[in-house]
Scaffold this motif. Sequence first.
Motif, mmCIF file in Angstrom:
data_model
loop_
_atom_site.group_PDB
_atom_site.id
_atom_site.type_symbol
_atom_site.label_atom_id
_atom_site.label_comp_id
_atom_site.label_asym_id
_atom_site.label_seq_id
_atom_site.Cartn_x
_atom_site.Cartn_y
_atom_site.Cartn_z
ATOM 1 N N THR A 78 59.339 -26.969 22.085
ATOM 2 C CA THR A 78 59.121 -27.430 20.792
ATOM 3 C C THR A 78 58.653 -26.275 19.548
ATOM 4 O OG1 THR A 78 58.188 -29.754 21.597
ATOM 5 C CG2 THR A 78 57.435 -29.024 19.198
ATOM 6 N N SER A 79 57.755 -25.402 20.050
ATOM 7 C CA SER A 79 57.595 -24.285 19.208
ATOM 8 C C SER A 79 58.900 -23.577 19.024
ATOM 9 C CB SER A 79 56.242 -23.682 19.741
ATOM 10 O OG SER A 79 55.248 -24.358 19.766
ATOM 11 N N HIS A 112 65.675 -23.846 14.400
ATOM 12 C CA HIS A 112 66.840 -24.718 15.032
ATOM 13 C C HIS A 112 66.229 -26.120 14.704
ATOM 14 C CE1 HIS A 112 69.173 -22.055 17.041
ATOM 15 N NE2 HIS A 112 68.294 -21.644 17.522
ATOM 16 N N PRO A 113 67.074 -27.183 14.413
ATOM 17 C CA PRO A 113 66.717 -28.606 13.828
ATOM 18 C C PRO A 113 65.657 -29.323 14.705
ATOM 19 C CG PRO A 113 68.977 -28.119 13.736
ATOM 20 C CD PRO A 113 68.415 -26.986 14.422
ATOM 21 N N SER A 114 64.550 -29.716 13.963
ATOM 22 C CA SER A 114 63.594 -30.421 14.724
ATOM 23 C C SER A 114 62.619 -31.049 13.730
ATOM 24 C CB SER A 114 62.745 -29.298 15.603
ATOM 25 O OG SER A 114 61.927 -28.261 15.086
ATOM 26 N N ALA A 115 62.099 -32.039 14.195
ATOM 27 C CA ALA A 115 60.694 -32.418 13.154
ATOM 28 C C ALA A 115 59.809 -31.569 12.561
ATOM 29 C CB ALA A 115 60.337 -33.450 13.890
ATOM 30 N N GLU A 116 59.288 -30.481 13.509
ATOM 31 C CA GLU A 116 58.133 -29.578 13.310
ATOM 32 C C GLU A 116 59.018 -28.431 12.471
ATOM 33 O OE1 GLU A 116 57.073 -31.734 16.742
ATOM 34 O OE2 GLU A 116 58.999 -30.493 16.287
ATOM 35 N N GLY A 117 60.241 -28.285 12.885
ATOM 36 C CA GLY A 117 60.820 -27.426 11.872
ATOM 37 C C GLY A 117 61.169 -27.785 10.354
ATOM 38 N N ARG A 118 61.337 -29.071 10.260
ATOM 39 C CA ARG A 118 61.302 -29.529 8.883
ATOM 40 C C ARG A 118 59.897 -29.557 8.026
ATOM 41 N NH1 ARG A 118 64.802 -32.810 11.444
ATOM 42 N NH2 ARG A 118 63.180 -34.401 11.955
ATOM 43 N N GLU A 169 49.888 -25.342 15.705
ATOM 44 C CA GLU A 169 50.480 -23.937 16.587
ATOM 45 C C GLU A 169 51.513 -23.142 15.934
ATOM 46 O OE1 GLU A 169 52.226 -23.306 20.801
ATOM 47 O OE2 GLU A 169 49.913 -23.714 21.090
ATOM 48 N N ILE A 170 52.539 -24.236 15.645
ATOM 49 C CA ILE A 170 53.766 -23.631 14.872
ATOM 50 C C ILE A 170 53.421 -22.814 13.505
ATOM 51 C CG2 ILE A 170 56.013 -24.196 14.036
ATOM 52 C CD1 ILE A 170 55.971 -26.500 16.158
ATOM 53 N N GLY A 171 52.634 -23.616 12.795
ATOM 54 C CA GLY A 171 52.526 -23.117 11.491
ATOM 55 C C GLY A 171 51.574 -21.676 11.833
ATOM 56 N N LEU A 172 50.645 -21.698 12.710
ATOM 57 C CA LEU A 172 49.831 -20.384 13.007
ATOM 58 C C LEU A 172 50.841 -19.348 13.640
ATOM 59 C CD1 LEU A 172 46.733 -19.868 12.925
ATOM 60 C CD2 LEU A 172 46.825 -20.384 15.349
#
Length: 430
Positions: free
Chosen positions: A367-368, A375-381, A340-343
């Motif tokens: 999370t999204s 902002h720093p997060s696993a998904e952001g990386r 979803e974040i990529g989308l």
Amino acid sequence: MTSDAFPPPHIVGGGINTGESEQPVAITQMLGADSSAPVREEALRERFLSFDPLFDASSRLVAHELVLRGRTAPDAAPDELRQMDEDMLLTGLYSLTRDGLSDELPLLIRISAGVLFSDIPREINRPQLIWCVHLASPRDLARALALQDAGLDFCPTLDRGDAVVQDSASAWHYLACHADQVPPKTAARLIVEGVRNAHALARWPADSWFRGSFFSGDTQAEPKSHDLAMQLDLLAIALREPVETLAQFFRLNPNMAPRFLAIANSPVGGLSRPAESAAHALVMLGAPRARRVAALLALAGGAPGEASRHYAVTALTRALFMGKITRLGAPAESAAAAFEIGLLSTAAHALSLPVETLIRKLGLSATSARALSAHPSAEGRLLQLAFACESDDADTLARFAGQLGLPLHQISVAYLDALVAASALDAALH
């Protein structure tokens, strides 16, 4: 990193089918009601609650505010409607606190003065909760101060028409303000709403927190055309609403249906045989894939040009890649969240909206919101890793490969797979 040597793969794993299985479930009780029967409280919270981000002056995420998704009753609405909104919000908060608040950041919750005189704040208070309330009389003030002495944290809005209430500014740990006000002289941390430009920001103390879209850039806050507004509506429906709502959207906007059908019948949709209509495609795709096809349509629009096609294809490439990498072992909440974040990573550009406005209007999860706000997060990386693949940045790729514990060749293959699979979307958008 491009290749024409690979045949289009079937989109699986981290692709359009990414997501946990959805089993039909009957919701038989309101959130928070005691019952031994199974209940999907998490699903209800996901549908009705959202977390608005708050930032400091350096654009770092510092807190969230719990809000209802979509529109809420305005101040001028009948008391009954505003009471219903507040009841729903507090019921959701009760459910969250019962399951345990996993986020360490402070969580703001807005209540009416009447709730101060109930047992609710004491019963569901947690260390990270900050209660926001408008104090309009000495009676309200006395009650809030008593609860603060009992260990609750407040961020009051002090009524300008009551001198006694105004004189209490120094008594609070947090204080709500509007950007149009003169900053009060107090040791409290100020939580400011309505900052629109750097000049207004500079007026406030360095330790203030801020609500609003300034931190995503001083850009147009609303869609610039009817078509963009329609695409935003479709994206919101695709992300959170049932398939029946999607069907209703296409009945009301039949000009969007042919492009939806084209995407569904392309390799991106993954149908075993062509659908005959948009309504038929919704049934054949099933809920998860139908929502994602609709989200791609929302990014591209009903009559996509070169730029909108690029936004949609890039978004799908990133989504497929991030889902795949998550399934290979990269840390993330889930492959579905990474997808979803990529989308959504190109949505701000596709819809000409600031990221902060997009987060608010779509009611995105914390999370999204963190990942899309840089902002720093696993998904952001993972999103940064997708950017590195796009630019063929070997040094950044090597660094991320080491951090994720994945061989560089696996990352390269995953990106090439995503790139080739997403290329089928471009043909469907012509």
